[in-house]
Design an enzyme around this catalytic site. Structure first.
Site, PDB file in Angstrom:
ATOM      1  CB  THR A 163      -2.472  -5.664   8.112  1.00  0.00           C
ATOM      2  OG1 THR A 163      -1.858  -5.320   9.135  1.00  0.00           O
ATOM      3  CG2 THR A 163      -2.156  -7.251   7.913  1.00  0.00           C
ATOM      4  CG  HIS A 164      -4.967  -3.043   3.550  1.00  0.00           C
ATOM      5  ND1 HIS A 164      -5.527  -1.844   3.468  1.00  0.00           N
ATOM      6  CD2 HIS A 164      -5.688  -3.427   4.784  1.00  0.00           C
ATOM      7  CE1 HIS A 164      -6.351  -1.487   4.598  1.00  0.00           C
ATOM      8  NE2 HIS A 164      -6.410  -2.813   5.180  1.00  0.00           N
ATOM      9  CG  LEU A 165       0.819  -7.796   3.555  1.00  0.00           C
ATOM     10  CD1 LEU A 165       1.359  -9.048   4.207  1.00  0.00           C
ATOM     11  CD2 LEU A 165       1.800  -6.709   3.119  1.00  0.00           C
ATOM     12  CD  GLN A 178      -3.388   0.138   1.006  1.00  0.00           C
ATOM     13  OE1 GLN A 178      -3.544  -0.819   1.696  1.00  0.00           O
ATOM     14  NE2 GLN A 178      -3.901   0.496  -0.053  1.00  0.00           N
TER      15      GLN A 178
END
Ligand SMILES: Cc1cc2nc3c(=O)[nH]c(=O)nc-3n(C[C@H](O)[C@H](O)[C@H](O)COP(=O)(O)OP(=O)(O)OC[C@H]3O[C@@H](n4cnc5c(N)ncnc54)[C@H](O)[C@@H]3O)c2cc1C
Ligand code: SF4
Lengths: 592, 241
Positions: A518-520, A347
């Protein structure tokens, strides 16, 4: 030797958002299934009672609900020539652990992606020409369209009781909503949450600047709600202990408050907690999954045979299990071959911290919820002409008052000493009159040939398995994008009457110690060509057709929104494909 | 998978939490009273981690990081040293949950800390080095015996990297202080700091009141109610006379 358990129709790996949704849909179709979850079972009443759920040190600072790196972690480096080192304690992102997964402690910002996001490569090439894109950028179309996903987005929003204001119902632009969103069949199930003072100011300033602000779609309930599965949620109390915490009020949409209560009552559903899947087993042809192997908390190894395997362990663990099980060809960035590990993204976020006159402004920053906010979408995706700016991508931006928790959020003007009397005075003066938005600028990160994951050659986890190695850095395109967006965002705070606005740009090199989201995404992406994607458009493995891989690992690149709306819509889309197509004729759903 | 790995795993799990039996959940919601333990309340009393000398130095340090002023006590009275003492004695001090396997190689700053020292070892070594440094440069005086201005001077030199310790990273110690001391000032009082909620009162944070439905629409009005902690409020449970 692993002990063998009785065969099931389906085994589900990981019981977070996607695992729970898929388990419900397949149990509803009558299949006999088991879900295996690495972490503990979690309940609202017993695990985060309001009496002590609001403990900032325990949950926010010490991360009690999360995976601990001693269980497993990742190694990180910026480029292939650098040595990768282990992430010893979490920083840039924080993987969940336990039933409910990230849904337990997410903010519940519940977005849909733009129609153009799903056909990104085609769209950008048509609008700007192929030469506009950086040479090493590896963006792709998804193989599924917004219109195909719309009913599934809708289903998730009604499951969650999403609070929001529609911007586009069947093509009619609605006042007060997001005019850029794709057409939706109907309004949100609940009206927007009430907005605190700072949000009202943000909305007015944005409107004065010619933008169309709207309340952020939120999985925090604006009123009591009963979802289509008959599960009830209570109204959010704006407690301010939301993201990183479990909601003690049953007010935040999570698997626990929306689907698990209905799922556990199904006699054909079984779950096992505190059990970690260590590999997906395949038969001698390599083309058929036979089940999974897992290790329980006592250290005993078990084999769970099943006809259908659903991998829903979260982005990076999905990729790890595929690599360790030898399913699909591992990506090789030098040769530009292989698919597992390819197009990994994170991100590009940033923030502005604004200081107002304490004599005139009182924001009560502790009156907050994870997803309450006022946003604009003018600079997301391709909502604006990128031609003059020389970059692609974008993000939404907003004032999202998520917390006034004082360990995390006591901003002081830049230049203030970091300790001593001057620091103490500045903390005291600015706490009530400063704005540090929980979300800020929430930008896309597109994919590149040299940003990927593979298995680390040196470091191992507690099972003696190689850690996943992340190779990642920001590229010029993302840096330019972030500068442009952050400057636009700062103008709004200036217009709100701030006396000082401090911009915190996102810069290279990528810093593993600074939390972003936590936007993998990516690593086992969907697409229409098996040489550049791991999964077909139904999230079915090209190599092992009785394996479906759910989660943001399927995103070919990350858009400028939070992922879970899309992650969940894809889970429903896949469930629908399994129910309506695969079960009738188990095998490859697409011939490549 | 080798038997040895299993044993290490089992030991690790038992060491971490008592809730680690894998369970099979079928046809029921697994509800047991208090499966997630309530927080343990820190009680006043003797130092648990620090020696008396270390504690004296720490109390002086926390009072320079957060100095007292006429309206609000400083770090010492707020209990910041007690907070850090109990944290270092507990899982934080032993880096429980961190990835601790080697090799420990120094990388770039963006790759994150790679030190093999635990937080407890960092404090122990750094406080010894600080003592040695002060005694050799300040006519035999320890940190706690210095005037406030001289203490500030030492701390500033740690911050800037001007003073280095032989055995341990002085700057890294100072960063740990900048993190841990404010935590002790602002964390819930059950953890031993923020005594009498002084940190919260200073800024106007109401603690864990949990319900602001009646206040969300009252724009630009100061929230009037005093803070509440997990253990309640002193005036809710008056001392027996
Ligand atoms: C603090 C925080 C805030 C967030 N806020 C937002 C937000 O506002 N909006 C948004 O859209 N998204 C948000 N997210 C992201 C969101 O949580 C994820 O997108 C979502 O949870 C992904 O769902 P999933 O089912 O793919 O994975 P998860 O929810 O992570 O579930 C995966 C599950 O699999 C388990 N598992 C992993 N490996 C194994 C294994 N080997 N064996 C068995 N089980 C395994 C894990 O323990 C976990 O329970 C946030 C995340 C965090 C951490
Ligand atoms: S802010 Fe609302 S949804 Fe979030 S934890 Fe508090 S009550 Fe629950």
């Amino acid at each position: 030797m692993a002990r063998k358990l009785p065969r099931k129709d389906v085994v589900i790996v990981g019981l977070g958002w996607t695992g729970s949704i898929m388990a419900y849909e397949l149990a509803d179709a009558g299949l006999d299934l088991i879900a295996i979850e690495r972490g503990p079972w979690r309940n609202t009443a017993t695990d985060y009672p309001p009496g002590y759920a609001a403990d900032e040190l325990r949950y926010r600072i010490r991360h009690e609900l999360f995976l601990s790196p001693s269980q497993t972690t990742f190694t990180f480096r910026h480029k292939m020539s650098e040595a990768a080192l282990p992430i010893r304690s979490w920083g840039a992102f924080m993987p969940p652990n336990g039933v409910g997964g990230g849904g337990v402690h997410w903010n519940a910002e519940t977005w849909r992606f733009l129609p153009s996001d799903f056909v990104l490569k085609t769209h950008l090439t048509e609008r700007y020409g192929v030469n506009f894109l950086p040479e090493d950028m590896t963006i792709q179309d998804w193989g599924v369209t917004y219109d195909e996903l719309e009913p599934h987005y809708d289903k998730f929003e009604y499951l969650c009781g999403t609070s929001g204001q529609a911007g586009n119902i069947k093509g009619t632009i609605m006042d007060g909503g997001n005019p850029f969103e794709g057409p939706r069949a109907r309004a949100y199930p609940n009206p927007p949450q009430d907005q605190p003072f700072g949000h009202a100011l943000f909305g007015k300033a944005a409107r004065d600047l010619g933008y169309k602000p709207f309340p952020q779609p939120s999985g925090n309930m604006s009123r009591p709600y009963q979802n289509p599965l008959g599960v009830r949620l209570g109204p959010c109390t704006y407690c301010g202990f939301c993201e990183w915490f479990g909601c003690g009020n049953y007010s935040k949409a999570s698997p626990q408050t929306t689907v698990l209560p209905a799922l556990v009552r199904k006699p054909n559903f079984t779950a096992r907690d505190n059990s970690e899947v260590t590999r997906i087993n395949v038969d001698s042809s390599g083309k058929r999954a036979t089940g999974v192997t897992f290790v329980d908390a006592a250290g005993d190894e078990w084999e769970q045979p099943a006809d259908l395997v659903v991998l829903s362990a979260y982005t990076i663990f999905n990729v790890q299990l595929l690599l360790l099980s030898g399913i699909g060809k591992a990506y090789d960035p030098a040769a530009n071959t292989g698919v597992i590990g390819r197009n990994f993204t994170h991100q590009t976020t940033s923030d502005v911290v604004s200081f107002f006159d304490p004599a005139k402004f009182v924001f009560n920053p502790f009156i907050a919820s994870g997803a309450i906010g006022m946003c604009i979408d003018e600079f997301n995706g391709d909502n604006f002409d990128h031609g003059p700016h020389g970059f692609v991508g974008g993000g939404y931006m907003g004032h999202v008052q998520t917390n006034g928790r004082p360990i995390e959020t006591t901003p002081v003007p830049p230049g203030t000493p970091l300790w001593g009397a001057a620091w103490k005075k500045a903390v005291k003066e600015n706490y009530q009159s400063a704005i540090k938005p929980g979300t800020g600028v929430h930008g896309s990160m597109y994919s590149y040939r040299d940003v990927y994951v593979d298995l680390d050659p040196a470091y191992k986890d507690r099972f003696n398995r190689p850690l996943v190695r992340i190779t990642m850095d920001f590229h010029d395109n993302e840096i330019k994008q972030n500068k442009f967006l952050t400057d636009k965002f700062a103008e709004i705070f200036q217009a709100m009457g701030a006396k000082q606005v401090h911009k915190e740009y996102r810069k290279a090199p990528y810093d593993i110690t600074k939390y972003q989201t936590t936007h993998l995404c990516g690593g086992a992406i969907m697409g229409s060509d098996p040489t550049t994607s791991a999964l077909n458009r139904f999230l079915q493995s090209w190599d092992v057709p009785n394996l479906f891989v759910l989660g943001a690992s399927a995103f070919p690149q990350n858009a400028g929104y939070n992922p879970t709306g899309t992650v969940a819509a894809l889970a429903y889309w896949t469930a629908d494909a399994i129910r309506s197509k695969y079960l009738k004729n188990p095998g490859q759903l697409i011939n490549a | 998978m080798q038997r040895r790995t299993f044993l290490t795993l089992a030991a690790w799990l038992v060491g971490t939490t008592s809730l680690t039996r894998a369970t099979v959940i079928h046809n029921r919601v697994p509800w047991a009273p208090h499966p997630n333990s309530a927080p343990e309340m820190v009680r006043p009393g003797p130092w648990q981690f620090f020696t008396l000398d270390e504690a004296r130095a720490m109390e002086a340090i926390v009072d320079r990081i957060i100095p007292p002023d006429p309206e609000t006590p400083g770090g010492k009275i707020a209990g910041c040293a007690v907070f850090i003492d109990r944290q270092l004695k507990g899982p934080y001090g032993s880096n429980q949950g961190h990835y601790t396997l080697g090799p420990h190689t120094k990388g770039t700053q963006e790759q994150g800390p790679q030190s093999a020292l635990t937080h407890a070892e960092l404090y122990r070594n750094a406080l010894a080095a600080l003592d040695k440094h002060c005694k050799s440069t300040q006519a035999g005086k320890s940190f706690a015996e210095l005037e406030a201005a001289a203490q500030d001077d030492v701390l500033r030199k740690l911050e800037s990297g001007e003073v280095k310790f032989e055995t341990v990273d002085a700057k890294g110690f100072f960063s740990a202080l900048l993190k841990d001391v404010p935590e002790g000032f602002f964390a819930d009082p059950i953890h031993g700091g923020n005594i009498d909620m002084v940190g919260w009162k200073m800024i106007g944070f109401p603690g864990i009141r949990y319900d602001y439905r009646d206040w969300v629409n009252r724009h630009n009005e100061r929230y009037p109610h005093p803070p509440v902690s997990i253990a309640g409020r002193a005036d809710w449970t008056p001392a027996k006379s």
